[in-house]
Scaffold this active site. Structure first.
Site, PDB file in Angstrom:
ATOM      1  N   SER A 693       0.791  -1.223   0.000  1.00  0.00           N
ATOM      2  CA  SER A 693       0.000   0.000   0.000  1.00  0.00           C
ATOM      3  C   SER A 693       0.827   1.278   0.000  1.00  0.00           C
ATOM      4  CB  SER A 693      -0.951   0.000   1.201  1.00  0.00           C
ATOM      5  OG  SER A 693      -0.233  -0.096   2.404  1.00  0.00           O
ATOM      6  N   LYS A 736      -5.715   4.076   9.184  1.00  0.00           N
ATOM      7  CA  LYS A 736      -4.857   5.011   8.457  1.00  0.00           C
ATOM      8  C   LYS A 736      -5.416   6.430   8.489  1.00  0.00           C
ATOM      9  CE  LYS A 736      -3.110   1.401   5.381  1.00  0.00           C
ATOM     10  NZ  LYS A 736      -3.102   0.828   4.036  1.00  0.00           N
TER      11      LYS A 736
END
Length: 804
Positions: A693, A736
């Site tokens: 990611s 996140k």
């Protein structure tokens, strides 16, 4: 009711002229009774029709036909309800009773076949055919007769209800047909079997069938006799042992010894009976008690057996607490103890609702997964309080011996049950809340794999018969509600993870931490540090300062430590004689805790080209990554540092390949890559990092470096990148986004396919944030880089620390 009186049938004392049997006879249906020729049989007659029939027959020839009913329950039988074959009989004697019933003694004359009924009311009269006995004297017939006689004499000797005179009668009965009928009438046969014998006119066939029945009955009786003899022997042995034991007790009493030991054995026996053990466990406990009673107290095995029995009687085999099934009350208790955690609380209330509707439902196996400090362990205690159950907790962190779960066998010195059985004993009930803490940190070595031993414990389809090696008998764990906790799922073996119902407890955002501090942490620390509520007061702004500048975590553990530090310093002042009350303000926090420990360095770090802000998921919540890129003279080299995993390295190479493929569109000189080396570094180099990611962040940092265009300081990004510049979805969006918010970043670039993941983020947090959903890398560059829109084509990725 027409029935056979409870006396054995016998042979008549005189011969009756069967030639007198008329062609038409009154027919009397019998229940559960078959009358044979030449046999005297007592009958009870109670039905109104039957009483009238007997009275009429007595007044006439005294001869009637007797046929058995097919079904004894039929009260008013018809022609189809009786057999076609029966026996003509003569009434020898009759007695009348006050209730209107009759006692009749009849003697069978001959087999008959009822061809048809000529009258049905008031009772049956049928046209009958007399059946003649058929046999030819032969050696085989004589052998059959003798065999039946000998075997039947053995039967008479084994059946107390049969008179011994029957043996004499059998010996003196020379006619094979009469012998067969005599034996059949006194043998324990079913109605159908007796009817079969009656309908068999051929005497040889009759004797063959009867031989089978007699041998079967003799075999059953002999087996019963052997069983009875064995029981008598056992009873005699037990009585002898009892008397000897009593004598021994009396001798020991006279000698002044043994009273204490006997009392101990009896006390253990009473405890075993009171413990209500299951059948198998009670049998094992009694066997061990019997061994113990025969041992000398000084024997090595004595202590082992005694300790085993103490464990058996101490376990709550039949003790259970009553569940609090008031759903609203349970919800209030959960809300009192923990803030938020809506999904977990809802799951517990669902279980209570099902339990209320179905009392025997099996306990669920829950697994609370989340970063440290979010309240996983304390939530277990809260659930126990809400349900009214006992609570027991064991920590599995570092456990590497299978015997810790299943126990040691009694052959080992110092053997004990495993932690599961020990926990059940300490709980004092067979339905506690059982918390297995840190299930993701179980180890394994040459002593076995504890996680494999947990497979049976944590399976509702198997744990009803969990067998500990020490107890060696099954214990029912199906009523126990197991709760496991873990920081990550990856280290839990797949077979064990499959048995768990995973409930995720994400990290808290700033507002949630503030609310938890006000509601729970501050009051608790004030009390634990000997202060009173009026002595100290925390301003909300001061708590916010502690959260932002002195802690950086997903949970609230460090936050509570900092609050405790403030309370201790205030307690010191009060103990020294200073007068309160004290109000903790933001400037007071700095005085008490020192300079701030965490800064928002995003703006400073991204002021220069080549630095991009990525978002990562870690076992302790979300985190912010600063990805730095630099260039130097060289020949097309790419260096990657910061303890990167293979997946993250491949993401960097994919991003660089895309940039080189679109160098002309990005305005990069043709010979740039020929003359320069590139170096990508992710700080916090001691911490391993991996996952796809970070792809878009790596590519953005490289483009920023090459084009000398800084990345916007208020933007963070996440997404996996492909060689075609597509941005693929990633995981851990909630963690996140909250990490970006904690770092002061209010704009986040993420893959378009992650749009639905925003539902997990609290509404008040989403209102402060701006989300840009992208599908290609050129969209990322356009949003992230300052100094004019770059020319680009797309890609995506997923940044991560430790795990994606």
């Amino acid at each position: 009711m027409d029935d056979n009186m409870d006396v054995p049938a016998g042979v008549a004392g005189e011969e009756i002229n069967v030639a007198r049997i008329p062609e038409q006879l009154p027919i009397l249906p019998l229940r559960d009774t078959v009358v044979f020729p030449n046999i005297v049989t007592p009958l009870v007659v109670a039905r109104e029709k039957s009483v009238q029939l007997i009275n009429d027959v007595i007044a006439g020839s005294r001869i009637l036909g007797l046929v058995a009913q097919r079904e004894a329950e039929v009260e008013d039988p018809g022609l189809k309800d009786v057999f076609e074959y029966g026996c003509a009989a003569i009434i020898l004697r009759m007695l009348k009773f006050p209730d209107g019933s009759l006692r009749v003694l009849v003697q069978g004359l001959s087999r008959i076949h009822v061809k048809r009924l000529v009258q049905e009311t008031p009772y049956f009269i049928g046209e009958v055919e007399k059946l003649e006995e058929r046999y030819t004297p032969s050696t085989e017939l004589e052998a059959l007769k003798r065999n039946v006689a000998i075997q039947f004499q053995k039967v008479v000797s084994l059946v107390p209800q049969l008179p011994d005179e029957l043996q004499v009668v059998v010996v003196n009965t020379s006619n094979p047909d009469k012998l067969a009928d005599l034996v059949a009438s006194n043998l324990n046969l079913t109605l159908e079997e007796k009817q079969t014998i009656l309908e068999t006119v051929d005497v040889k066939r009759r004797l063959k069938r009867l031989t089978v029945y007699v041998n079967r009955e003799l075999e059953v009786l002999e087996m019963g006799s052997r069983i009875q003899d064995k029981v008598q022997t056992e009873l005699g042995k037990n009585q002898r042992e009892y008397f000897l034991r009593e004598q021994l007790r009396a001798i020991q009493k006279e000698l002044g010894m043994g009273d204490e030991r006997s009392a101990e054995i009896e006390e253990l026996r009473e405890k075993i009976e009171a413990a209500q053990l299951p059948e198998e466990a009670e049998k094992e406990a009694m066997r061990e008690l019997d061994r113990l009673s025969k041992m000398q107290p000084g024997a090595a095995e004595y202590t082992v057996a005694r300790t085993y029995l103490d464990w058996m009687v101490a376990l709550p085999w039949a003790k259970a607490t009553e569940d609090n099934l008031d759903i609203n009350k349970a919800g209030e208790v959960l809300d009192e103890d923990h803030y938020d955690l809506i999904k977990v609380k809802e799951r517990i209330l669902e279980y209570l609702a099902v339990r209320k509707l179905k009392a025997d439902t099996k306990g669920p196996i829950l697994c609370f997964v989340g970063p440290p400090g979010v309240g996983k362990t304390s939530l277990g205690r809260s659930i126990a309080r809400a349900m009214g159950r006992n609570f027991i907790r064991i920590s599995l962190g570092g456990v590497h011996d299978e015997a810790e779960i299943r126990g040691h066998r009694r052959t080992y010195i110092g053997a004990l049950p495993g932690r599961i059985i020990q926990g059940i004993k300490n709980a004092g009930s067979n339905n506690p809340i059982f918390m297995l803490d840190e299930v993701d940190k179980i180890g394994q070595d040459f002593r076995g794999d504890p996680s494999s031993a947990l497979l049976e414990v944590l399976d509702p389809e198997q744990n009803f018969s969990f067998t500990d090696h020490y107890l060696d008998v099954p214990f029912d764990l199906s009523r126990v509600m197991f709760i496991t906790t873990a920081n990550v799922l990856d280290t839990i073996p797949s077979a064990l993870r499959d048995r768990l119902e995973v409930l995720e407890l994400p990290g808290y955002i700033e507002e949630e931490k503030l609310q938890i501090a006000v509601t729970y942490l501050v009051p608790r620390q004030i009390a634990e540090n000997g202060l009173r509520k009026k002595d100290i007061k925390f301003a909300r702004s001061a708590l916010t300062r502690i959260i932002r500048d002195y802690t950086r975590e997903a949970g609230v553990r460090n936050l509570e430590r900092e609050i405790a530090t403030v309370c201790r310093k205030m307690a010191k002042k009060i103990a020294a004689g200073e007068s309160g009350p004290y109000t903790i303000k933001p400037e007071t926090v700095v005085e008490l805790l020192g300079p701030r420990r965490f800064y928002s360095e995003v703006a400073e770090r991204t002021n220069e080209p080549g630095v991009a802000v990525g978002l990562a998921w870690t076992p302790t919540g979300g985190d912010v990554l600063f990805i730095e890129a630099t260039q130097m003279s060289g020949t097309k080299g790419l260096m990657l540092t910061g303890q990167l995993g293979d997946v993250m390295k491949e993401s960097a190479q994919a991003g660089l390949s895309w940039i080189r493929a679109h160098a002309q569109e990005l305005g990069i000189k043709e010979d740039f890559f020929e003359k320069n080396d590139l170096h990508i570094h992710i700080p916090a180099g001691a911490i391993p990092k991996d996952g796809p990611s970070a792809g878009v962040t790596l590519a953005t940092a490289l483009v920023s470096l090459i084009q000398q265009r800084p990345v916007r300081s208020d933007i963070a990004m996440t997404g996996e990148v492909t060689l075609r510049g597509k941005v693929l979805p990633v995981g851990g969006i909630k963690e996140k986004v909250l990490a970006a918010r904690r770092a002061g970043i209010r704009k986040v670039i993420m893959p378009a396919k992650n749009r639905d993941d925003l539902e997990e983020i609290p509404d008040h947090a989403k209102k402060e944030m701006t989300f840009h959903f992208v599908e290609t890398l050129d969209e990322v560059l356009e949003l992230a880089l300052r100094g004019g829109p770059p020319k680009a084509a797309g890609a995506a990725g997923r940044p991560d620390k430790k795990k994606p």
